[in-house]
Design an enzyme around this catalytic site. Structure first.
Site, short mmCIF file in Angstrom:
data_model
loop_
_atom_site.label_atom_id
_atom_site.label_comp_id
_atom_site.label_asym_id
_atom_site.label_seq_id
_atom_site.Cartn_x
_atom_site.Cartn_y
_atom_site.Cartn_z
N GLU A 175 0.81 -1.23 0.00
CA GLU A 175 0.00 0.00 0.00
C GLU A 175 0.84 1.27 0.00
OE1 GLU A 175 -3.97 -1.43 2.30
OE2 GLU A 175 -2.22 -1.14 3.58
C1 ACM Z 1 -2.02 -5.49 4.05
O1 ACM Z 1 -3.09 -5.98 4.46
N1 ACM Z 1 -1.93 -4.18 3.82
C2 ACM Z 1 -0.84 -6.30 3.83
#
Ligand code: ACM
Length: 506
Positions: A312
């Site tokens: 992310e």
């Molecule tokens: C995640 O759930 N951002 C690895």
């Protein structure tokens, strides 16, 4: 073909022959053999039954328990016979697994009478990597609670605990060369409604205590420093290392809907939004920081893995992200460790042999699948954590008070009913194993963690441990799982009593 196990064992062993009847525990109960495993058996039996076994060094007689290392046993394998004598043999860690099986064969027949169910069992794990992840960054768990989590997962034959040690909300490990992290970046945890609550940070001695407690239970710690995104907390101590927060639509929507504050440079962040933070990718000092932190962690960590995050990173451009991941995985390798990274990092030329952790859905998005496969092309293997089956922080159903639902809801059947080697288009032997993460946006206590973990964690344990030769059988699993309730209650585990299971009182 379905081979019902019938005995109340979770995860199901490779092979079981059920014996006739039950064998009463003798009092005193004598234990002969291997020191480390026998000590743990003494503690476990004493805790569960109130019968405190005695260690003796004599020829076995009926009713005794004999625990011996078998130098020829494969890693983590064990053999257990419960007859006139209880005989357990295996590798050092295999003995620990055998003890857990033996404890599941213990039955309370009422009136304080304890018996063993007679059986002959041969057992070994399907996957070498069987993990659980605990997010100690959003909600700090003190050492004694981490040890309780280690006990819980060891009983289900997991062998790795991945500690998510840093995120936007907090930094949780003292680093000598960057001492302000433990002073300034760890002062809060986030609560379920976006407020700040007590923080915390492991000293190096705390971390060593966790590592050694885990090792004594056959568990390897996998530390994660999440980079280059999820790094807001670093900027509180060292503003020169991070970019200013970058908002994204999702974060703005969530903050508005939930009434959470937006991320602000230099101020602890307790919301749920992601993708707003980034390390400065082109500063020399960033890589001094990365190298120093990873070097100190490598020195503290006897296990082979250092996890560098990589998920992310929406606040980092794709080119900068690729550049950073290449350098960071290279640094881990130079330190003599195997890098691990979330699947997005497969967009980069990761260091050869880097392990990828897949957290996409059971029906993979093409780019997630492609990024994960790239780890294999680079000589690495893959850990599977499909978020709509293995994420322990997803709600059981929409009414469940704890957890999130962005990957959907995950009931027990969904957690149980998936095939690791059929999930992605990679060779079966590229699957290192399975990991169940517990993210802690909504978790404020071990009790709440328990409710999200149990019983789904047992489904993941069975997927990770039990052989693929057995057609996984839901009804058989339900019966075996129901029988775990008394031991879980005795251990103070606040499991969620899902209605699919007819939980046993005894
Ligand atoms: C995640 O759930 N951002 C690895």
């Amino acid at each position: 073909m379905v081979l019902p196990v019938l005995l109340p064992l979770v995860p199901a062993p490779v092979s079981v022959v059920i014996g006739e009847g039950r064998m009463p525990l003798t009092d005193p109960l004598r234990i002969i053999g291997d020191d480390a495993a026998s000590d743990q058996l003494v503690t476990a039996i004493g805790h569960r039954t109130g019968i405190l076994p005695v260690r003796v060094d004599e020829e076995p007689r009926p009713g005794d328990v004999v625990v011996r290392i078998d130098p020829d046993a494969a890693a983590e394998a064990y053999a257990l016979t419960v007859g006139e004598i209880v005989e357990l043999t295996g590798s050092a860690n295999g003995l620990l697994h055998g003890i857990r099986t033996l404890m599941q064969l213990l039955a309370d027949d009422g009136d304080g009478r304890w018996t063993w169910r007679r059986a002959r069992i041969a057992d070994a794990p399907r996957f070498a990597y069987r993990g659980v992840m605990l997010d100690v960054a959003r909600r700090f768990f003190p050492v004694d609670e981490v040890e309780k989590v280690i006990d819980r997962i060891a009983d289900l034959k997991f062998n790795h605990l991945h500690l998510h040690l840093s995120d936007d909300q907090g930094w949780r490990i003292h680093i000598d060369s960057w001492p302000l992290l433990s002073q300034l970046s760890s002062t809060v945890s986030a609560t379920g409604d976006g407020r700040a609550t007590g923080g915390g940070c492991y000293s190096k001695d705390d971390y060593r205590t966790i590592v050694s407690y885990a090792a004594s239970r056959g568990i390897t710690i996998v530390p994660e420093i999440d980079m280059p995104g999820h790094t807001h907390a670093i900027g509180i101590a060292y503003p020169e290392l991070v970019e200013a927060p970058v908002m994204n639509e999702h974060l703005l929507d969530d903050a508005k809907r939930l009434g959470h504050a937006l991320p602000e440079a230099g101020v602890p962040y307790t919301g749920w939004g992601v993708g707003h933070s980034s390390l400065r990718i082109h500063e020399k000092r960033t890589y001094e920081f990365v190298r120093d932190v990873l070097a100190e962690l490598a020195e503290l960590t006897p296990g082979p893995y250092l996890h560098i995050g990589g998920d992310e990173s929406l606040g980092t451009s794709p080119a900068d992200f690729a550049y950073f991941i290449e350098r960071a995985t290279g640094i881990v390798q130079e330190l003599g460790k195997t890098p691990v990274a979330w699947h997005e990092a497969g967009a980069a030329e990761v260091a050869p042999g880097t392990v990828g952790q897949y957290w996409g859905l059971l029906a993979p998005d093409a780019s997630h699948a492609e990024h994960t496969a790239h780890f294999v092309e680079r000589g690495g293997r893959v850990i599977l954590s499909p978020s709509d089956a293995a994420y322990l922080d997803m709600k059981y159903d929409h009414d469940f008070p704890l957890g999130l639902a962005w990957a959907g809801t995950v009931d027990l059947h969904r957690a149980y009913d998936w095939q690791p080697t059929a999930l992605l288009d990679i060779p079966a032997d590229a699957v290192a194993g399975v990991e169940a993460p517990l993210w802690t946006e909504t978790v404020e206590s071990l009790d709440e963690a328990d409710q999200l973990m149990f019983p789904r964690i047992a489904a993941i344990a069975e997927i990770a441990w039990s052989t693929s030769d057995r057609t996984r059988d839901w009804n058989d699993f339900r019966e075996r799982l129901a029988a775990q309730a008394p031991a879980w209650r005795a251990d103070g585990i606040r499991f969620h009593p899902v209605p699919e299971i007819d939980w046993s009182d005894r």
